[in-house]
Design a protein around this motif. Structure first.
Motif, PDB file in Angstrom:
ATOM      1  N   LEU A  59     120.299  52.397  88.349  1.00 29.26           N
ATOM      2  CA  LEU A  59     121.333  51.862  87.457  1.00 29.26           C
ATOM      3  C   LEU A  59     122.677  51.692  88.156  1.00 29.26           C
ATOM      4  N   ALA A  60     122.693  51.798  89.459  1.00 32.24           N
ATOM      5  CA  ALA A  60     123.943  51.616  90.204  1.00 32.24           C
ATOM      6  C   ALA A  60     124.462  50.196  90.036  1.00 32.24           C
ATOM      7  N   GLY A  61     125.776  50.065  89.924  1.00 31.31           N
ATOM      8  CA  GLY A  61     126.377  48.750  89.778  1.00 31.31           C
ATOM      9  C   GLY A  61     126.348  48.196  88.372  1.00 31.31           C
ATOM     10  N   LEU A  62     126.087  49.072  87.379  1.00 30.35           N
ATOM     11  CA  LEU A  62     126.033  48.634  85.975  1.00 30.35           C
ATOM     12  C   LEU A  62     127.015  49.469  85.141  1.00 30.35           C
ATOM     13  N   PRO A  63     128.294  49.411  85.455  1.00 33.33           N
ATOM     14  CA  PRO A  63     129.262  50.315  84.829  1.00 33.33           C
ATOM     15  C   PRO A  63     129.484  50.069  83.345  1.00 33.33           C
ATOM     16  N   ARG A  64     129.034  48.909  82.829  1.00 32.51           N
ATOM     17  CA  ARG A  64     129.269  48.577  81.422  1.00 32.51           C
ATOM     18  C   ARG A  64     128.044  48.832  80.548  1.00 32.51           C
ATOM     19  N   GLN A  66     125.463  49.990  78.002  1.00 31.96           N
ATOM     20  CA  GLN A  66     125.584  50.767  76.772  1.00 31.96           C
ATOM     21  C   GLN A  66     124.238  51.163  76.179  1.00 31.96           C
ATOM     22  N   GLU A  67     123.187  50.385  76.450  1.00 31.29           N
ATOM     23  CA  GLU A  67     121.873  50.689  75.894  1.00 31.29           C
ATOM     24  C   GLU A  67     120.816  50.627  76.988  1.00 31.29           C
ATOM     25  N   LEU A  89     127.148  54.793  78.478  1.00 25.42           N
ATOM     26  CA  LEU A  89     125.865  54.661  77.773  1.00 25.42           C
ATOM     27  C   LEU A  89     125.957  55.239  76.366  1.00 25.42           C
ATOM     28  N   ARG A  90     125.496  54.440  75.378  1.00 26.01           N
ATOM     29  CA  ARG A  90     125.514  54.865  73.974  1.00 26.01           C
ATOM     30  C   ARG A  90     124.115  55.176  73.449  1.00 26.01           C
ATOM     31  N   VAL A  91     123.093  54.453  73.950  1.00 26.50           N
ATOM     32  CA  VAL A  91     121.727  54.571  73.424  1.00 26.50           C
ATOM     33  C   VAL A  91     120.759  54.768  74.582  1.00 26.50           C
ATOM     34  N   LEU A  92     119.907  55.787  74.471  1.00 24.09           N
ATOM     35  CA  LEU A  92     118.848  56.013  75.448  1.00 24.09           C
ATOM     36  C   LEU A  92     117.551  56.271  74.693  1.00 24.09           C
ATOM     37  N   ASP A  93     116.574  55.386  74.893  1.00 19.83           N
ATOM     38  CA  ASP A  93     115.280  55.486  74.206  1.00 19.83           C
ATOM     39  C   ASP A  93     114.182  55.656  75.249  1.00 19.83           C
ATOM     40  N   THR A 109     127.004  63.448  82.551  1.00 23.67           N
ATOM     41  CA  THR A 109     128.072  62.442  82.614  1.00 23.67           C
ATOM     42  C   THR A 109     127.973  61.410  81.491  1.00 23.67           C
ATOM     43  N   THR A 110     127.145  61.677  80.477  1.00 17.60           N
ATOM     44  CA  THR A 110     126.959  60.696  79.396  1.00 17.60           C
ATOM     45  C   THR A 110     127.597  61.205  78.106  1.00 17.60           C
ATOM     46  N   ARG A 111     128.865  61.489  78.154  1.00 15.97           N
ATOM     47  CA  ARG A 111     129.556  62.076  77.007  1.00 15.97           C
ATOM     48  C   ARG A 111     129.717  61.115  75.839  1.00 15.97           C
ATOM     49  N   HIS A 112     129.443  59.822  76.052  1.00 20.27           N
ATOM     50  CA  HIS A 112     129.555  58.847  74.965  1.00 20.27           C
ATOM     51  C   HIS A 112     128.211  58.562  74.300  1.00 20.27           C
ATOM     52  N   LEU A 113     127.151  59.243  74.724  1.00 20.24           N
ATOM     53  CA  LEU A 113     125.819  58.990  74.169  1.00 20.24           C
ATOM     54  C   LEU A 113     125.790  59.317  72.678  1.00 20.24           C
TER      55      LEU A 113
END
Length: 313
Positions: A59-64, A66-67, A89-93, A109-113
């Motif tokens: 996932l390197a190079g994908l700073p935006r 969210q899902e 990242l907001r959603v992880l399935d 490091t995913t405090r916005h999940l």
């Protein structure tokens, strides 16, 4: 020969498009995580593929981003640093993979999940470290795993959690304090476990609970007052347990409680009839809600007995 040279080579499965914001791949033969995704990518869906592993830099190079949807693959492990490049990242399935565990600091490091779905994997134990850095998590789905216990206060850092699904595991009991810290929890699903007893204070930490699913367990009795803290409860499912005596929450101020108590051997004596007449819940599956005792009411629908008011008291 010239014609052969002009025929384009087939594109690799699921090739990314420049400047796209969403990437979707459901190619069954895909076995490696796609590379070359543009930095504009907001959502990735790689599902129903042969993907069995990912490299730490996938996932390197994908700073935006969210899902991230990785359901129905063959993932048996994840790198500890996989999510570090995607702090937004907001959603992880991760539904329907082969995960038996996760690295302790994978969510550091995913405090916005907000949504985390680990359903239909092979998890046998929960690590407290997984949940230490998820203060914004709203939805946690751990259903259909192999959990035999939940550590006390493991969910304590999840103060924003609204929905917790622990259905279809192998839980035989809930340790005291297992729901500590979940004061915002509105939905709790414990369906399809092996729960035989519950502590009288099990639901004390969850006063906002509105939906509670306890069907298809092995509950033989409910502690007196166990539902008293749940003054906002609107749905209670106790179907297909081994209960003879009923406990209910206080009568809600709004619509009647939706109550499923079918498939239990109810004692339709004075206590049950008086309780149901006082609280007046809306019984669902009424035809399958029958009395096992006393003998004069055996086989009758509970609703009929309550309506008649003939308890012999």
């Amino acid at each position: 020969l010239l014609l052969l040279l002009l025929v384009p080579c087939p594109a690799a499965p699921c090739s990314p498009h420049p400047n796209a914001t969403r990437f979707v791949c459901t190619e069954p033969t895909l076995s490696t995580f796609p590379s070359g995704l543009p930095p504009t990518t907001l959502a990735i869906s790689v599902e129903l593929t042969a993907l069995a592993a990912t490299v730490p830099t996938a996932l390197a190079g994908l700073p935006r981003l969210q899902e991230l949807h990785l359901s129905s693959n063959r993932l048996a492990a994840l790198p500890e640093t996989l999510l570090r490049p995607v702090p937004t990242l907001r959603v992880l399935d991760l539904t329907n993979n082969l995960l038996a565990t996760l690295p302790a600091d994978i969510f550091a490091t995913t405090r916005h999940l907000q949504h985390l779905v680990l359903r239909e994997n092979r998890l046998r134990a929960l690590k407290p470290a997984w949940f230490r850095h998820l203060p914004r998590l709203l939805w946690l789905d751990l259903g259909d795993n192999a959990l035999t216990e939940v550590p006390p206060e493991v969910f304590h850092p999840l103060g924003s959690l609204r929905s917790l699904d622990l259905s279809h595991n192998s839980l035989v009991s809930l340790a005291p304090g297992v729901l500590a810290g979940l004061r915002a929890l509105e939905r709790l699903d414990l369906e399809g476990n092996r729960l035989g007893t519950l502590s009288p204070t099990t639901f004390a930490p969850t006063p906002a609970l509105r939906l509670l699913f306890l069907q298809d367990n092995q509950l033989q009795a409910l502690p007196a007052g166990i539902f008293v803290p749940l003054r906002n409860l609107s749905v209670l499912d106790l179907a297909r347990n081994r209960l003879r005596v009923l406990e209910l929450p206080p009568q809600p101020p709004g619509p009647a409680l939706d109550l499923d108590i079918s498939g239990n051997p109810w004692d339709c004596g004075c206590q049950l009839v008086a309780l149901l007449r006082r609280v007046t819940p809306r019984l669902t599956a009424a035809r399958d809600t029958v009395c096992a005792s006393p003998p004069r009411h055996r086989g009758q629908e509970v609703a009929t007995v309550v309506q008649a008011g003939d308890t012999g008291c």
